[in-house]
Enzyme design. Structure first.
Site, PDB file in Angstrom:
ATOM      1  N   ASP A  35       0.823  -1.220   0.000  1.00 32.20           N
ATOM      2  CA  ASP A  35       0.000   0.000   0.000  1.00 32.20           C
ATOM      3  C   ASP A  35       0.854   1.266   0.000  1.00 32.20           C
ATOM      4  OD1 ASP A  35       0.988  -0.320   2.505  1.00 32.20           O
ATOM      5  OD2 ASP A  35      -0.908   0.041   3.562  1.00 32.20           O
ATOM      6  N   HIS A 237      19.151   4.209 -22.699  1.00 31.00           N
ATOM      7  CA  HIS A 237      18.269   4.470 -21.546  1.00 31.00           C
ATOM      8  C   HIS A 237      18.874   3.901 -20.261  1.00 31.00           C
ATOM      9  CE1 HIS A 237      14.469   5.149 -24.219  1.00 31.00           C
ATOM     10  NE2 HIS A 237      15.245   6.196 -24.145  1.00 31.00           N
ATOM     11  N   ASP A 254      22.109  12.785 -18.435  1.00 32.79           N
ATOM     12  CA  ASP A 254      20.875  13.282 -19.038  1.00 32.79           C
ATOM     13  C   ASP A 254      19.902  13.460 -17.881  1.00 32.79           C
ATOM     14  OD1 ASP A 254      18.500  13.704 -20.378  1.00 32.79           O
ATOM     15  OD2 ASP A 254      18.844  12.138 -21.874  1.00 32.79           O
ATOM     16  N   ASP A 265      14.989  19.168 -19.996  1.00 32.73           N
ATOM     17  CA  ASP A 265      15.668  17.950 -20.465  1.00 32.73           C
ATOM     18  C   ASP A 265      17.042  18.342 -20.997  1.00 32.73           C
ATOM     19  OD1 ASP A 265      16.279  15.467 -21.460  1.00 32.73           O
ATOM     20  OD2 ASP A 265      14.736  15.443 -23.016  1.00 32.73           O
ATOM     21  N   HIS A 344      19.302   7.412 -32.764  1.00 31.28           N
ATOM     22  CA  HIS A 344      18.027   7.970 -32.295  1.00 31.28           C
ATOM     23  C   HIS A 344      17.724   9.279 -33.028  1.00 31.28           C
ATOM     24  CE1 HIS A 344      20.184  10.974 -29.901  1.00 31.28           C
ATOM     25  NE2 HIS A 344      20.937  10.011 -29.380  1.00 31.28           N
ATOM     26  N   HIS A 348      12.698  15.924 -29.641  1.00 28.41           N
ATOM     27  CA  HIS A 348      11.274  15.646 -29.385  1.00 28.41           C
ATOM     28  C   HIS A 348      10.663  16.886 -28.756  1.00 28.41           C
ATOM     29  CE1 HIS A 348      12.474  15.205 -25.166  1.00 28.41           C
ATOM     30  NE2 HIS A 348      13.503  14.496 -25.616  1.00 28.41           N
ATOM     31  N   HIS A 355       8.660  13.842 -23.129  1.00 28.48           N
ATOM     32  CA  HIS A 355       8.367  13.553 -24.543  1.00 28.48           C
ATOM     33  C   HIS A 355       6.933  14.038 -24.722  1.00 28.48           C
ATOM     34  CE1 HIS A 355      11.586  10.139 -24.591  1.00 28.48           C
ATOM     35  NE2 HIS A 355      12.104  11.338 -24.525  1.00 28.48           N
ATOM     36  N   GLU A 378      19.325  17.017 -29.576  1.00 34.92           N
ATOM     37  CA  GLU A 378      20.170  16.124 -28.798  1.00 34.92           C
ATOM     38  C   GLU A 378      20.902  15.068 -29.625  1.00 34.92           C
ATOM     39  OE1 GLU A 378      17.873  13.268 -26.385  1.00 34.92           O
ATOM     40  OE2 GLU A 378      16.100  14.452 -26.844  1.00 34.92           O
ATOM     41  N   TYR A 382      27.662   7.092 -30.199  1.00 31.36           N
ATOM     42  CA  TYR A 382      27.834   6.043 -29.186  1.00 31.36           C
ATOM     43  C   TYR A 382      28.623   4.898 -29.815  1.00 31.36           C
ATOM     44  CZ  TYR A 382      23.797   8.830 -27.897  1.00 31.36           C
ATOM     45  OH  TYR A 382      22.951   9.882 -27.656  1.00 31.36           O
ATOM     46  N   ARG A 399      26.544  12.675 -25.866  1.00 33.40           N
ATOM     47  CA  ARG A 399      25.317  13.344 -26.326  1.00 33.40           C
ATOM     48  C   ARG A 399      25.324  14.749 -25.732  1.00 33.40           C
ATOM     49  NH1 ARG A 399      21.871   9.829 -25.097  1.00 33.40           N
ATOM     50  NH2 ARG A 399      20.961  10.488 -23.125  1.00 33.40           N
ATOM     51  N   GLU A 401      22.518  17.880 -25.255  1.00 39.91           N
ATOM     52  CA  GLU A 401      21.078  18.134 -25.410  1.00 39.91           C
ATOM     53  C   GLU A 401      20.665  19.460 -24.782  1.00 39.91           C
ATOM     54  OE1 GLU A 401      18.507  15.334 -23.324  1.00 39.91           O
ATOM     55  OE2 GLU A 401      16.837  15.869 -24.639  1.00 39.91           O
TER      56      GLU A 401
END
Ligand code: GLY
Ligand code: MN
Ligand code: MN
Length: 430
Positions: A35, A237, A254, A265, A344, A348, A355, A378, A382, A399, A401
């Protein structure tokens, strides 16, 4: 105080034909285990049109027989529940404070909602967005239709694009909130560059970011931060965030806070020990050029693929120049050879969701930039440990961004405060 939400509801119903209704469900409490619940977060579209932050709520806006009505279903006032879980507005408070025309408790939904949608020729809601909701709507429609065999049939229409494309263009209030979110996150990145040391664990630095967000009013991250040392940066990710940060390796972070429900972001890649190696710098400079050139494409008149193509072009040329890819540019581009290292999209929409809602196409074409849109830019490279390249490149992931607002004059980089220039980064970390 809550007029902006009422205005949005009026704008929304103004976009619908006569004799139609739109249903927007709020979020429910989500349990982590037993709970113990996660901190409640309202569903973004529900918030956008109501400003109301209690779990288990639902709104209906209708225009039937030339009568426009907004109705909200909310948790009932309950002294005991309020002692345990805190204040509730109840139906009366929802009308007074959030300016709905009518309000009921959410226990009355089954009884009342079919009557309220009865008479709609079209019933709009966002299909497939909330588990179990589509089936629920169908039951309400069946109940409403069964009231009068000869009444107008209720046709269901997906409202995802309608709602998403309103959210896509940010108003002044929203832009100011997002700017604040961006500032908080930018400061956290700057502080982290000063703070990080070899030997720290990724999760310790993650906590440092979260602390810096919260102390400035952004209690929650807009998404789980990616704090990726060395080759972990090549897992797009990566959120495990539990390894030691090593000297001579890069660190990709990130991370962006949520402020008053709006996301920021930001990604920066910087050397754990404060100095880029030659190979890291070579990759970094390609990504930096792709980042700058792609941002230049974000302007009225261009569409989202202009930034995408520019990022791919710069990255492919760069990879050829440093010898990671061999062959003719045109040939490699047509084969998509760069996609092994840049797999990628360049960005976005950003808003209430990281997103964000909003279409990426319009009139059979790619979406054109319009003033008030916010997109991330971004690009990244890699190079996994198993890539078929010279040993010296392996395990490098970069990266960069930023969050870019489209303006009438061009664009505004809302996160440019955090350095991207490698010399500036090294100076900040010294
Ligand atoms: N942080 C999620 C993304 O950059 O898309
Ligand atoms: Mn992003
Ligand atoms: Mn990101």
């Amino acid at each position: 105080m809550h007029n902006i939400y009422k205005q949005r509801r009026e704008e929304l119903i103004g976009k619908l034909p006569r004799n139609s209704s739109i249903l927007i469900p709020g979020a429910d409490t989500v349990y982590r285990n037993s709970d113990s619940s996660f901190a409640f977060r309202q569903e973004s579209s529900f918030y956008y049109f109501s400003g109301f932050s209690e779990a288990g709520s639902l709104m209906l806006i209708s225009n039937i027989n030339n009568e426009i009505k907004s109705t909200i279903f909310v948790p009932e006032k309950d002294k005991t529940k309020e002692i345990w879980d805190g204040f509730r507005y109840g139906p009366k408070g929802a009308v007074e404070t959030f300016l709905f025309d009518h309000a009921f408790t959410n226990q009355e939904t089954e009884e009342i909602l079919p009557d309220l949608i009865h008479g709609s020729e079209k019933l709009y809601f966002a299909f497939g967005k909330k588990a179990g909701f589509d089936e629920q709507v169908i039951k309400w429609v069946q109940k409403a239709n069964s009231k009068d065999r000869h009444a107008q049939n209720i046709n269901l229409i997906d409202a995802s694009s309608l709602i998403g494309n309103m959210r896509l263009i940010k108003d002044e209030d929203e832009i100011n909130i997002i700017k604040k979110a961006c500032d908080i996150s930018a400061n956290a990145h700057i502080e982290a560059m000063r703070h990080v040391k070899p030997g720290m664990n990724e999760q310790e630095l993650e906590a440092f970011y979260l602390y810096n967000f919260a102390k400035d009013g952004g209690r929650f991250a807009a998404y789980t931060p990616i704090v990726a040392g060395g080759a972990n940066a090549c897992v797009l990710h990566y959120v495990k965030n539990d390894e030691e940060l090593k000297d001579q390796k890069l660190l990709l972070v990130d991370a962006g806070c949520e402020y008053e429900m709006y996301a920021s972001d930001i990604t920066r890649t910087y050397p754990v020990g404060g100095k880029f190696t030659e190979e890291q710098l070579a990759i970094y400079k390609i990504v930096l050029e792709a980042h700058k050139e792609s941002i230049n494409q974000v302007k009225i008149g261009n569409n989202i693929m202009d930034a995408q193509h520019k990022s791919e072009e710069v990255i492919l040329k760069g990879l050829i120049e440093i010898g990671i890819l061999e062959g003719e540019y045109e040939d490699l581009m047509s084969k998509g050879a760069h996609k092994e290292f840049y797999m990628h999209k360049v960005g976005h929409w950003l808003g209430l969701d990281v997103h964000d809602a909003g279409d990426y196409t319009e009139e059979d074409d790619h979406m054109k930039y319009k003033a008030g849109m916010i997109t991330t830019i971004e690009p990244g490279i890699y190079i996994g440990e198993d890539a078929n390249v010279d040993e010296k490149w392996k395990g490098i992931g970069v990266r960069i961004e930023d969050d870019i607002l489209v303006t009438n004059e061009g664009n505004e980089n809302l996160t440019s405060k955090v350095p991207v220039d490698p010399h500036e980064i090294e100076a900040l970390m010294a």
